[in-house]
Enzyme design. Structure first.
Site, PDB file in Angstrom:
ATOM      1  N   ASP A 167      22.137  24.926 -16.024  1.00 61.33           N
ATOM      2  CA  ASP A 167      21.418  24.086 -16.985  1.00 61.33           C
ATOM      3  C   ASP A 167      21.837  24.425 -18.407  1.00 61.33           C
ATOM      4  OD1 ASP A 167      19.668  22.087 -17.750  1.00 61.33           O
ATOM      5  OD2 ASP A 167      17.929  23.396 -17.827  1.00 61.33           O
TER       6      ASP A 167
ATOM      7  N   LYS B 161       7.257  34.697 -22.211  1.00 66.32           N
ATOM      8  CA  LYS B 161       7.230  33.402 -21.532  1.00 66.32           C
ATOM      9  C   LYS B 161       6.136  33.407 -20.474  1.00 66.32           C
ATOM     10  CE  LYS B 161      10.220  29.981 -19.338  1.00 66.32           C
ATOM     11  NZ  LYS B 161      11.588  29.642 -18.916  1.00 66.32           N
TER      12      LYS B 161
ATOM     13  N   GLY C 247       5.402  25.712 -19.521  1.00 65.51           N
ATOM     14  CA  GLY C 247       4.359  26.615 -19.966  1.00 65.51           C
ATOM     15  C   GLY C 247       4.453  26.863 -21.460  1.00 65.51           C
TER      16      GLY C 247
ATOM     17  N   GLY D  37       5.967  23.468 -23.412  1.00 67.45           N
ATOM     18  CA  GLY D  37       6.579  22.376 -22.660  1.00 67.45           C
ATOM     19  C   GLY D  37       5.993  22.314 -21.271  1.00 67.45           C
ATOM     20  N   GLY D  38       6.661  21.530 -20.390  1.00 66.89           N
ATOM     21  CA  GLY D  38       6.180  21.389 -19.025  1.00 66.89           C
ATOM     22  C   GLY D  38       6.202  22.703 -18.264  1.00 66.89           C
TER      23      GLY D  38
END
Length: 690
Positions: free
Chosen positions: A540, A443, A428, A425-426
């Site tokens: 989030d 990650k 990484g 994704g944005g």
């Protein structure tokens, strides 16, 4: 004269140059015996606050330490007008009810560029209902000064709003001038933070030579006034404003974020002459021995500059001093491209020399070439970078922490391969692999917030101490790369989002399984909120950040937005997170609290039971449909997934619906704590089993 305008929150810097500021903050910037500051604003010559301290009257600054901000430029005025119009009329006509002149606040002066920044309030058009519009219009005039012109290269007209036609009227050498831009969208999803190209934000270039500006908006109706009540128009320093979706929502949001308005860049010059021919004496304003004269690019006149290799204030005697390029290379790594040296740097007056490093020699062309074989040099450089990254990323601190493992880059090399990517994704990429006989997820981010680099070690320590069955465990990290890699336990079933919405692999989810997922996720959040030494807010919560193991037990992931937050320090500078699940109170105020996570969890619980995606927009489709059904006493359970609508479970489902309603309360004080949510879900889980 009316009350002083308040200055926007703008960092005030002495902008003589990077080099001067870094090399020697003690260098004089004004004439002997003259004040060089007004409060925290630097006042370099040719500007001054006292007689004899400025070049001429047009450079005089009024300093009043009893006001905030304390400095105003003389001869500059802003005309502020308040009015209204009715947008439901065929041809709306604006009516001004009040006009007043205001002084102009000085933000900073840049001697090197010949610029001054001043503050100007926003012009705004705010709808109070479907018809009535409240206007605030501002007009800045330089007609009383011969020194300043609005910068056409540094300023830009910006319009902000769901539907806005921003315009600016101007005056240039007694000629009228105007420029305009348009912004329009139907759904907020098409607008993007940081993008000002006609969706929520627009901009237009300005012409040179302007001595007066009045930003405004074309009058229009506003059918979406409840969600997007205001539009804005401003002439502003193009490097200052970064469009944010949050600026579209709420009443006069920009005025609240920036109470003093926006910075406007003015070009100034010595307007009483021009530069002499080459070889002729410098004009009287260029007083330093190492200075030179350049003609102004905006209007008539000239500026004084320091010669190459020198920096400082060319308008005062001995103001231009030698730049120590070698010291700057050490203190400011971002300047190394400006002062390149692959060898040993040695400062010279007006320049610098670069000698070859050990293992290098200068060839006939003056270039340093390696004496040793290139592979040996590359290996040496690789080891140097590895050590530099390790130290920068907090290695000396983290290697002393018992419950976090520091991995070497070579240990992860076999896993960080394209064939092992399981997520992208944005942010990484995420890789799956076997490490020390344990399945892990690594990650690898593509970038890092440089402002947070120093907090990285502390964040890792916090995450390593959060040990709970419903929170993904951080095993360790690799610090030998520019952006650290994080090693987590591997959670095999992927995210709740994928389980709920993957059409190609539709997984059956019983009510018992969903209760297990909800209760476990709530327990993890409850632990973060109430059972650690200091409150941890996630910020989030969404199905994509809830992972499931083989038994469909949930684990909360992604602490990328989480911060260890003391209760009295919960304001964020910008609102971060997924709009579909975001607490509208957090969206408006920027105040992140435990109850913000409660709201997001309520949306997740609704999505889990309905198996419908939450959506962000004017109506927040799923949330609005659910709450409308509940308030109107309709069949709210019809929104739930048919797979779980068994007659025997109707009582449990009604209790779950009631819990969702409580979590989605706009009054944050009426929302339950996560500890209460977790207890109620566990109770429902037990009663359902029985």
């Amino acid at each position: 004269m009316p009350l002083h305008l308040r200055l926007a929150t703008v960092a005030v810097v002495l902008s003589i140059s990077w080099a001067t500021a870094a090399a020697d903050l003690r260098r004089p910037i004004t004439l002997p015996g003259c004040p060089d500051k007004c409060g925290n604003i630097s006042i370099p010559y040719p500007f001054g606050t006292k007689d004899g301290c400025y070049f001429d009257d047009t450079f005089s600054v009024t300093c009043n330490l009893s006001t905030t901000p304390p400095a105003t430029l003389n001869d500059l005025l802003t005309l502020r007008g308040i009015g209204y119009y009715f947008g439901d009329q065929a041809n709306p006509i604006g009516t001004r009810t009040n006009r007043s002149w205001w002084t102009v606040d000085l933000i900073n002066v840049d001697v090197t560029r010949g610029e001054a920044r001043v503050s100007m309030p926003f012009s705004s058009d705010c709808s109070l209902n479907e018809s009535y519009h409240e206007l605030n219009l501002n007009d800045m005039s330089l007609n009383f000064s011969t020194t300043f012109l609005f910068s056409a290269t540094q300023n830009v007209l910006v319009g902000v709003g769901q539907s806005v036609r921003a315009r600016v009227f101007g005056d240039m050498a007694r000629n009228n001038y105007s420029a305009a831009c348009n912004s329009l969208f139907d759904t907020p999803a098409v607008a993007q933070d940081g993008l000002c190209k006609g969706l929520g934000c627009c901009q237009a270039e300005l012409a040179p030579g302007l001595v007066g500006i009045m930003p405004s908006m074309y009058y229009q109706s506003n059918s979406m006034w409840k969600t997007f009540p205001c539009t804005y128009s401003m002439v502003v320093d193009r490097s200052w404003y970064n469009f944010s979706l949050q600026d579209l929502y709420g009443y006069k949001v920009l005025d609240k974020r920036f109470p003093g308005g926006a910075p406007v860049v003015l070009d100034w010059a010595i307007r009483n002459g021009s530069c002499p021919a080459e070889g002729k004496p410098l004009p009287m304003a260029c007083r330093s021995g190492n200075s030179l004269c350049v003609n102004a690019t905006n209007g008539y006149g000239y500026l004084c500059k320091c010669k190459d290799g020198f920096d400082g204030n060319p308008y005062i005697p001995d103001g231009c001093q030698d730049i120590d390029e070698c010291a700057l290379r050490q203190e400011k790594p971002e300047l190394r491209d400006s002062y390149p040296c692959n060898g040993i740097c040695k400062n010279l007056i007006g320049g610098y020399d670069c000698n070859c490093k050990f293992g290098m020699k200068r060839d006939s062309n003056g270039t340093c070439t390696p004496v040793f074989p290139i592979p040996a040099m590359l290996l040496f450089e690789e080891k140097r970078k590895t050590k530099e990254f390790f130290i920068k990323n907090g290695g000396p601190i983290l290697e002393k922490v018992n419950n976090i493992k520091i991995f070497k880059k070579d240990e992860l090399k076999a896993i960080i391969e394209p064939c092992n990517v399981i997520g992208k994704g944005g942010f990484g990429e995420v890789y799956k692999g076997l490490l020390d006989n344990q399945l892990v997820a690594i990650k690898k981010s593509i970038n890092v917030d440089r402002s947070q680099e120093k907090q990285f070690a502390n964040e890792i320590i916090i995450q390593s101490r959060v040990i709970h069955k419903n929170i993904v465990k951080l095993i360790g990290c690799c610090l030998e790369v520019d952006v650290p890699m994080l090693v987590y336990e591997f959670v095999p079933q992927g995210s709740l989002h994928d389980i709920l919405h993957n059409q190609s692999n539709n997984v059956s989810l019983s009510l018992g399984t969903r209760l297990n997922i909800a209760a476990g996720a709530a327990e993890g959040l409850s632990y973060m909120h109430s059972k650690t030494s200091t409150t941890i807010l996630h910020g989030d919560i969404k199905p994509g950040n809830i992972l499931l193991d083989d038994n469909f037990d949930p684990k909360i992931s992604d602490f990328g937005i989480s911060r260890l937050i003391a209760i009295d320090k919960s304001h964020t500078k910008c609102v971060i997170g997924d709009m579909c699940y975001m607490d509208p109170i957090y969206l408006q105020s920027g105040l992140l609290t435990k109850k913000s996570d409660v709201y997001s969890f309520g949306v997740v619980l609704l999505e889990l039971l309905s198996r419908q995606k939450a959506a962000f927009g004017e109506d927040r489709t799923l949330v609005k449909a659910f709450l409308d059904c509940y308030r109107e006493d309709k069949q709210v359970l019809e929104l739930f997934d048919k797979e779980i609508l068994a007659d025997k479970d109707i009582g449990v489902l009604h209790k779950l619906a009631m819990l969702i309603v409580e979590c989605l309360e706009l009054n944050v004080d009426r929302r339950p704590e996560m500890t209460d949510v977790a207890e109620r879900l566990h109770s429902l889980k037990r009663s359902h089993k029985n």
